[in-house]
Design a protein around this motif. Structure first.
Motif, short mmCIF file in Angstrom:
data_model
loop_
_atom_site.label_atom_id
_atom_site.label_comp_id
_atom_site.label_asym_id
_atom_site.label_seq_id
_atom_site.Cartn_x
_atom_site.Cartn_y
_atom_site.Cartn_z
N LEU A 166 150.26 -5.34 180.77
CA LEU A 166 150.84 -4.38 179.83
C LEU A 166 152.35 -4.53 179.91
CD1 LEU A 166 148.69 -1.17 180.41
CD2 LEU A 166 148.37 -2.96 178.71
N GLY A 167 152.98 -4.82 178.78
CA GLY A 167 154.41 -5.06 178.78
C GLY A 167 155.12 -4.32 177.66
N ARG A 168 156.45 -4.22 177.79
CA ARG A 168 157.26 -3.54 176.78
C ARG A 168 158.69 -4.03 176.91
NH1 ARG A 168 156.90 2.09 180.19
NH2 ARG A 168 158.54 1.62 181.71
N TYR A 169 159.45 -3.86 175.84
CA TYR A 169 160.89 -4.04 175.95
C TYR A 169 161.47 -2.82 176.67
CZ TYR A 169 160.67 -7.95 172.64
OH TYR A 169 160.38 -9.15 172.03
N GLU A 170 162.54 -3.02 177.40
CA GLU A 170 163.17 -1.92 178.14
C GLU A 170 163.49 -0.78 177.18
OE1 GLU A 170 166.46 -1.59 181.72
OE2 GLU A 170 166.87 -2.90 180.00
N TYR A 171 163.14 0.44 177.59
CA TYR A 171 163.34 1.69 176.85
C TYR A 171 162.31 1.91 175.74
CZ TYR A 171 167.85 1.14 179.18
OH TYR A 171 168.83 0.93 180.11
N GLN A 172 161.35 1.00 175.56
CA GLN A 172 160.29 1.26 174.60
C GLN A 172 159.35 2.34 175.15
OE1 GLN A 172 158.52 -2.62 173.61
NE2 GLN A 172 158.98 -2.21 171.48
N SER A 173 158.70 3.07 174.24
CA SER A 173 157.81 4.16 174.66
C SER A 173 156.41 3.69 175.00
CB SER A 173 157.73 5.22 173.55
OG SER A 173 159.00 5.78 173.31
N PHE A 174 155.95 2.61 174.32
CA PHE A 174 154.58 2.18 174.50
C PHE A 174 154.52 0.71 174.89
CE2 PHE A 174 154.24 5.81 171.67
CZ PHE A 174 153.20 6.53 172.25
N GLU A 175 153.46 0.39 175.65
CA GLU A 175 153.23 -0.99 176.06
C GLU A 175 152.24 -1.67 175.12
OE1 GLU A 175 154.09 1.56 179.60
OE2 GLU A 175 152.55 1.60 178.06
N ILE A 176 152.22 -2.98 175.14
CA ILE A 176 151.19 -3.75 174.46
C ILE A 176 150.51 -4.64 175.49
CG2 ILE A 176 152.35 -3.72 172.22
CD1 ILE A 176 153.29 -6.57 172.75
N GLU A 177 149.26 -4.98 175.21
CA GLU A 177 148.50 -5.82 176.15
C GLU A 177 148.64 -7.28 175.75
OE1 GLU A 177 143.93 -6.43 177.79
OE2 GLU A 177 144.59 -4.46 177.06
N VAL A 178 148.91 -8.13 176.74
CA VAL A 178 149.14 -9.55 176.49
C VAL A 178 148.28 -10.37 177.45
CG1 VAL A 178 150.85 -11.40 176.38
CG2 VAL A 178 151.53 -9.04 175.85
#
Length: 686
Positions: free
Chosen positions: A538-550
Motif C-alpha cells: 500500500l503506497g501513497r505520495y507524501e501527504y496524500q490521504s489514501f493509499e493504493i495497492e500495487v
C-alpha cells in the motif's frame, strides 16, 4: 466415480454444480429455503443424486469435495439481524465508529445524512493504556477497566466483543491482554481483536472490521456447525471448503476464526469463472439471480480487489473482490409509484412466495412474470420442464401494471422488462464509466439464471460488441467455486519511504507474511509444490490521504536496495492508471505490505478436457414461439434452439431464442452467436 461439488445459495434457487473424475459437469437447482439454508443445501444434493440415478446416500459417499458460497453473513448484515456486540476502545477514542473517516463521495452526492454508528455508543467501553506508533508503551493497559467493562457487558447481554486499541498493529500486547481478561470474565463469548482480523494502520477500517466480524461470529459459527452436522448425517466423509470474499476458498476452521471473510463471498465466485472461460483482458461479469444483479469488472485479466466496499453506511474494512449489487433480479417486484412512474425492485418476491407464475401464493408482478407474458420464457420448459409455470397467473399480475399505466398487457410486460434492463445498465456504468472505463471495450460474461434474457437489450444500450452466454450460466458462481483456488490474504504494517527505504524492516515483514501464508496453506492441506504467493504494498505520495495497492515481484520472498526504483516506478504507473496523473518528483511512502497465499487444488482444469465435436450439417430449430417485440409493437414468431443439441461452430442469428434446462437466451436483431468448443454461446453484435 468420484465427484466434486459446489453449492451456491441464491435468493430464489440453490445451485449445485457437479464435476466427476472425467471432468464432466452437470448443473442442478432446487428452491432456496430461507431461514434454514442447510435444508436447501441437502435438498439440492439429493436432486443431483437423482440426476445421476443414485440414492442420496450413495451419491454423497462418492463426493470427495464440497465447496460452498454462503450468503448467511451477508443476509444478516443487509437485514440488520446481527448479534449484540460490545466494543472495547482506547480511553479518549470512544467515537472512532461515530466519526468514521472521510468518505469518497460521488460527484452528485451533495447531501448526506449523518449515519448512526455501527455499534451503539452505550455498548462502547474504554480502558486506560496506550501503545504509540513506535511500539512503545507510554501507559500500561488498565486491567481493572477491562474487568469493569466485562461486568457491564454481562449485564447488557452482550453476545460478542470487538477490541480495537490504538497501534495494536505494531504492538498487539494490550489487545492480547484485554482478550485474556475478557475470556476469564465472560467465558464462551467470542472476542475479535482488530490487529488479527484486519492488520492495517487506519483505525476506523481496522476497528469497523473487528466490530462487523464480532457481530456475525455466532451466526456464521452456528451455520457452519448446522451445515457440518447435516452433511455428517448424510454420510459425507470428504472435505468442505467455504468461499471467501477475496476470490478463493477457506477451510472451515479459518472461516470460523475470520467470519467477516464470508461476507458477499458468493458473488466473488462469478468473476473467478469468467477468468477461466475467457482470455479477454477486460471483462464485465453480470450475474442476475432471483433477487439481485451482481456486476464486477476484470482488468488485464485480473480481479479488482477494493478496500472500500460498503455495508449500508459503513465500510466493510477488509479488502474484497469488487462486486456491486442492485435489487434487479427475476423476482424483483414491479409497481407504479405515487407519481405514476413504473419502478422495478429492489423489493423481491424471493423464494417464498416467489413470482406469481410460480403458483405459490405470489400475486405481485415480477420480472419473471413479465418474461413469461412476453413469450421469452416457456412456462412448460422452466428448469427443463421440472417446474411448471402458470401463464395465467403471470398475466393477472402484469395486468395490474397495465391498468395503472393505461397500456396493453404486452406493453406493460415490456415496460417491466426494459426498466429492469436500465437498472442493470446503471449498475454496470457505476463500475465502468464512473471508474474511467469504457464498457464498449470490454467483453461481457453472463451469469445467473436470467441475464441471457436481458443482455441483448443491455448490450445495445451500452454499445457492447461481444458477450458470452456460458453453458453453465445459471450456475456461474457455482462453476467459479468449483475451479477456485484456496486463498488467504495477510498484511503487515511498516511505514517507510523511498527517501530512506528500510530494507531490513521490509524483509522482516515479508518473512512474517510468508510464514503466515505457508501456515495457512499447510493447515488447508496444500502440498508445498502447489503453493503460490503474490505480494503487494500500500503506497501513497507524501501527504496524500489514501493509499493504493500495487503488486510487485519479490524474488525468494525478499527485496533489495536495487529493487527500490522498480517499486517506485510501479507505484507511479498504478497511480497514473487510477488517477490519470503521476508525480515523479514526489516522495513515495510505503505504509503496509500484503501477501496473497494461493493453494492450487487438483482437478480444477479437468473441465477443459471435455470439448464438443464440430457442428455438421444444417441447424434446425426445435420449435417456434411468439415473442412480443417492441421494435414492431406486436407478437412475432421466432425460432427456438436447444443448446444441448448444438455443437462447436454452430451459428445462430437473431432474433431467436436459445433454451437450456436452466436458462433461456434471447438474441435480438444484429446479434449473431456461435458455439465455442466448450459449449458456450459467444455473441457478436453486428
Amino acid at each position: 466415480m468420484a465427484y466434486q461439488v459446489c453449492i451456491d445459495i441464491g435468493g430464489t434457487f440453490t445451485d449445485c454444480l457437479v464435476s466427476n473424475s472425467k471432468g464432466e459437469i452437470a448443473i442442478f437447482k432446487s428452491p432456496t429455503t430461507p431461514g434454514e439454508f442447510e435444508k436447501g443445501f441437502i435438498n439440492v444434493l439429493h436432486v443431483a443424486a437423482e440426476g445421476y440415478g443414485l440414492s442420496g446416500a450413495d451419491f454423497i459417499k462418492q463426493v470427495d469435495l464440497v465447496v460452498h458460497g454462503s450468503t448467511v453473513s451477508t443476509n444478516a448484515l443487509v437485514e440488520r439481524k446481527t448479534v449484540k456486540v460490545g466494543l472495547v476502545l482506547t480511553a479518549g477514542h470512544q467515537d472512532i465508529l461515530v466519526l468514521r473517516e472521510g468518505p469518497r463521495k460521488g460527484a452528485f452526492q451533495w447531501r448526506l445524512n449523518y449515519p448512526a454508528p455501527y455499534g451503539p455508543r452505550p455498548l462502547t467501553k474504554t480502558g486506560a493504556g496506550r501503545i504509540d506508533a513506535r511500539r512503545r508503551e507510554p501507559a500500561p493497559v488498565s486491567l481493572g477497566d477491562v474487568r469493569k467493562a466485562a461486568a457491564e457487558f454481562r449485564s447488557l447481554g452482550i453476545q460478542a466483543i470487538a477490541v480495537g486499541l490504538l497501534w495494536s498493529v505494531v504492538n498487539p500486547a494490550h489487545e492480547l491482554a484485554v482478550r485474556e481478561i475478557l475470556n476469564q470474565e465472560l467465558p464462551g463469548i467470542p472476542v475479535t481483536l482488530s490487529h488479527e482480523i484486519n492488520p492495517m494502520p487506519r483505525e476506523y477500517k481496522r476497528i469497523i472490521a473487528a466490530a462487523i466480524d464480532a457481530s456475525i461470529n455466532p451466526i456464521v459459527r452456528t451455520y457452519i456447525e448446522k451445515l457440518k452436522t447435516a452433511l455428517d448425517e448424510e454420510g459425507f466423509e470428504g472435505e468442505l471448503l467455504l468461499a471467501n470474499c477475496v476470490g478463493g476458498m477457506m477451510p472451515l476452521a479459518d472461516m470460523i476464526r475470520k467470519p467477516i471473510y464470508s461476507v458477499m463471498s458468493g458473488p466473488t465466485l462469478a468473476p473467478m469463472a469468467a477468468l477461466a472461460l475467457s482470455d479477454e483482458p477486460d471483462i464485465i461479469v453480470g450475474d442476475m439471480g432471483g433477487t439481485t444483479f451482481d456486476v464486477s469488472a476484470l482488468r488485464d485479466h485480473q480481479l479488482i480487489v477494493t478496500p472500500d466496499s460498503m455495508i449500508h453506511d459503513d465500510s466493510l474494512g477488509i479488502p474484497k473482490v469488487d462486486v456491486r449489487s442492485v435489487g434487479a433480479g427475476g423476482g424483483s417486484i414491479a409497481f407504479v409509484d405515487e407519481g405514476g412512474l413504473l419502478q422495478v425492485g429492489p423489493r423481491s418476491a424471493g423464494a417464498r412466495p416467489g413470482p406469481a407464475c410460480y403458483g405459490q401464493g405470489g400475486t405481485e408482478p415480477t420480472v419473471t412474470d413479465a418474461n413469461v407474458v412476453l413469450g421469452i420464457v416457456d412456462p412448460d420448459y422452466f428448469l427443463g420442464g421440472k417446474m411448471q409455470l402458470k401463464r395465467e397467473l403471470a398475466e393477472a399480475a402484469v395486468d395490474k401494471i397495465a391498468v395503472r399505466l393505461g397500456v396493453s398487457r404486452e406493453e406493460a410486460a415490456y415496460a417491466i422488462y426494459t426498466t429492469s434492463n436500465h437498472n442493470m445498465v446503471a449498475a454496470i456504468e457505476e463500475i465502468t464509466v464512473r471508474e474511467g472505463i469504457n464498457p464498449r471495450d470490454s467483453f461481457f460474461v453472463c451469469g445467473g439464471g436470467a441475464t441471457a434474457i436481458h443482455i441483448a437489450e443491455m448490450a445495445d444500450i451500452l454499445g457492447l460488441k461481444r458477450y458470452m452466454v456460458p453453458r453453465f450460466m445459471a450456475g456461474l458462481s457455482a462453476f467459479g467455486g468449483l475451479i477456485s483456488d484456496i486463498r488467504s490474504e495477510e498484511s503487515a504494517v511498516l511505514l517507510t519511504a523511498d527517501a530512506d527505504f528500510n530494507v531490513a524492516g521490509v524483509n522482516d515483514a515479508l518473512k512474517r507474511l510468508r510464514h503466515a501464508g505457508n501456515s495457512f496453506l499447510a493447515e488447508a492441506g496444500v502440498a508445498p509444490e502447489n503453493r503460490q504467493f503474490e505480494f503487494s504494498f500500500l503506497g501513497r505520495y507524501e501527504y496524500q490521504s489514501f493509499e493504493i495497492e500495487v503488486p510487485f515481484e519479490a524474488k525468494d520472498g525478499a527485496v533489495s536496495e536495487s529493487d527500490l526504483p522498480t517499486l517506485v516506478e510501479a507505484f507511479h504507473k498504478m497511480h497514473e492508471r487510477i488517477y490519470s496523473i503521476r508525480a515523479d518528483n514526489d516522495v513515495v511512502e510505503f505504509t503496509a505490505w500484503k501477501l496473497r497465499a494461493i493453494g492450487k487444488r487438483s482437478g480444477q482444469d479437468l473441465w477443459q478436457k471435455n470439448t464438443l465435436p464440430d457442428q455438421i450439417g444444417k441447424i434446425d430449430p426445435k420449435a417456434k414461439r411468439g415473442v412480443y417485440r417492441q421494435e414492431s409493437g406486436r407478437v412475432e414468431t421466432v425460432p427456438v434452439y436447444e443448446l444441448a443439441e448444438l455443437r462447436a461452430g454452430a451459428r445462430l442469428a437473431g432474433p431467436c431464442l436459445v433454451e437450456a434446462e436452466t436458462f433461456t437466451a434471447y438474441l435480438k436483431d444484429r446479434h449473431q452467436g456461435e458455439i465455442d468448443r466448450y459449449g458456450n454461446l459467444v455473441v457478436n453484435v453486428a
